[in-house]
Design an enzyme around this catalytic site. Structure first.
Site, short mmCIF file in Angstrom:
data_model
loop_
_atom_site.label_atom_id
_atom_site.label_comp_id
_atom_site.label_asym_id
_atom_site.label_seq_id
_atom_site.Cartn_x
_atom_site.Cartn_y
_atom_site.Cartn_z
N HIS A 1 9.94 0.40 8.02
CA HIS A 1 9.22 -0.99 8.49
C HIS A 1 9.28 -1.82 7.23
O HIS A 1 10.01 -3.14 7.64
CB HIS A 1 7.89 -0.83 8.86
CG HIS A 1 7.78 0.16 9.83
ND1 HIS A 1 7.65 0.08 11.16
CD2 HIS A 1 7.16 1.47 9.78
CE1 HIS A 1 7.59 1.14 12.17
NE2 HIS A 1 7.13 2.11 11.15
N ASP B 1 0.76 -1.34 -0.07
CA ASP B 1 -0.14 0.01 0.01
C ASP B 1 0.84 1.36 0.03
O ASP B 1 0.90 2.05 0.95
CB ASP B 1 -0.82 -0.08 1.18
CG ASP B 1 -0.37 0.19 2.49
OD1 ASP B 1 0.93 -0.35 2.67
OD2 ASP B 1 -0.99 0.38 3.55
N ASP C 1 7.67 3.63 2.95
CA ASP C 1 8.29 2.41 3.42
C ASP C 1 7.92 1.22 2.65
O ASP C 1 8.93 0.34 2.38
CB ASP C 1 8.24 2.10 4.92
CG ASP C 1 6.85 1.68 5.49
OD1 ASP C 1 5.73 2.51 4.96
OD2 ASP C 1 6.75 0.90 6.41
N ASP C 2 6.95 1.32 2.10
CA ASP C 2 6.48 0.29 0.98
C ASP C 2 7.44 0.58 -0.04
O ASP C 2 7.88 -0.50 -0.91
CB ASP C 2 4.96 0.51 0.49
CG ASP C 2 4.13 0.34 1.65
OD1 ASP C 2 3.33 -0.95 1.91
OD2 ASP C 2 3.69 1.00 2.41
C1 BDR Z 1 3.16 -0.10 8.60
O1 BDR Z 1 2.07 0.74 8.46
C2 BDR Z 1 2.11 1.45 7.23
O2 BDR Z 1 1.73 2.83 7.43
C3 BDR Z 1 3.56 1.23 6.82
O3 BDR Z 1 3.52 1.24 5.44
C4 BDR Z 1 3.84 -0.20 7.44
O4 BDR Z 1 3.57 -1.29 6.53
C5 BDR Z 1 3.92 0.11 9.85
O5 BDR Z 1 2.97 0.04 11.07
CA CA Z 2 2.74 -0.68 4.17
#
Ligand code: BDR
Ligand code: CA
Length: 314
Positions: A242, A11, A15-16
């Site tokens: 993450h 999504d 970080d994705d």
């Molecule tokens: C997760 O929540 C999303 O906002 C980030 O992309 C990550 O997958 C971290 O809690």
């Molecule tokens: Ca994510």
């Protein structure tokens, strides 16, 4: 070189985006498909972002399909305060030119799994688990086909959406419940682990010094993301990144120490809905199919990430 075939369900999200780049830039990873799910932003926005990242990298051959526009039961919650209105605020990406796969994400996942020998493909969900839950309901036989599920979500001692629930699980706890109760091997890369995944000034400088369009995107993205964490959480550090941790574990599990333990999802609690309740009390049963990530080799994670950015520039 041993190949790890993966399907990334995501999504994007800052970080994705880093997870997609790590997968694309690692020659031992074969990224079979990207599927998108509502989460950090609307389905439309996160799908556009995933396409734009593939456009930036020139990886237009990867099939990408949109999945669920809302969670199974609950109302949509997004993470605009973390990722902005677009889901990737602060960055500049090219407009995508490649078409979306016409299939629903669920069907792309099923078709991809069935096109490969059993137990050769790893599912890597790094958003809410809505698509994966629906996939397993539509085609329960895939549980036997999947090699393992390595997901970013949850946490055994802390949350971020609430005191005890992490965002990806909290936005669709019923979906998480379905996924965690199937008997496939699951590695939960939760907040306990990902809060260790922070770059530092030197790492940011090393990335900036690559001076490529991709490294420039990474710097824009991580700067925006860290700025938000600093404002909201009073951080002086860089923000924890993450999602790439799940991809890193597939690439090289020795980077991440894990512990086998039963995990289940709280669906009823007034204060604890979405908690990944992890039972460390006793020696786990022999058939326990879940493990949780505990300790990260953070320098190695960033070395791996920088190698991927260099590889993408070749
Ligand atoms: C997760 O929540 C999303 O906002 C980030 O992309 C990550 O997958 C971290 O809690
Ligand atoms: Ca994510």
């Amino acid at each position: 070189m041993s190949l790890h075939k993966i399907i990334l369900d995501c999504d994007p999200g800052h970080d994705d985006a880093m997870a997609i780049l790590l997968a694309l830039g690692t020659p031992t990873i074969e990224l079979l498909a990207i599927t998108t799910v509502v989460g950090n932003q609307t389905l439309e926005k996160v799908t556009h972002n995933a396409q734009a990242i593939l456009e930036l990298v020139g990886a237009k051959q990867i099939p990408i399909a949109a999945g669920c526009p809302r969670p199974l039961v609950r109302a949509i919650q997004n993470a605009a305060e973390v990722h902005g209105i677009s889901g990737l605020d602060g960055t500049h990406l090219p407009e995508p030119t490649m078409p979306l796969d016409k299939r629903h994400a669920v069907d792309l996942i099923i078709d991809t799994l069935k096109a490969h020998p059993p137990k050769t493909v790893t599912l890597v969900p790094i958003g809410g688990l809505t698509n994966i839950a629906l996939t397993v309901r539509k085609a329960p036989e895939i549980v036997e086909l999947v090699k393992e599920v390595v997901l970013m979500g949850g946490g055994y001692h802390t949350g971020n959406q609430s005191a005890v629930a992490e965002f990806n699980i909290a936005i669709d706890p019923e979906a998480a419940h379905i996924v965690f109760n199937e008997k496939w091997p699951i590695t939960m890369i939760g907040l306990d682990l990902t809060h260790q995944a922070k770059p530092n000034d030197q790492i940011m400088t090393d990335i900036a010094n690559l001076k490529t369009p991709i490294s420039q995107f990474v710097i824009e993205s991580l700067n925006y993301y860290t700025e938000g964490y600093r404002k909201r959480n009073g951080y002086s550090d860089h923000a924890p990144v993450h999602d790439p941790c799940a991809v890193a574990y597939v690439i090289n599990p020795s980077l991440i120490e894990t512990r086998i333990a039963p995990v289940n999802i709280e669906l009823q609690g007034t204060l604890t809905t979405g908690m990944t309740v992890t039972d460390f009390r006793a020696t786990p049963a022999e058939n326990c199919h879940t493990q949780v990530a505990i300790k990260l080799d953070n320098p190695q994670l960033w070395a791996m990430f920088i190698d991927a950015l260099k590889y993408l520039d070749k």
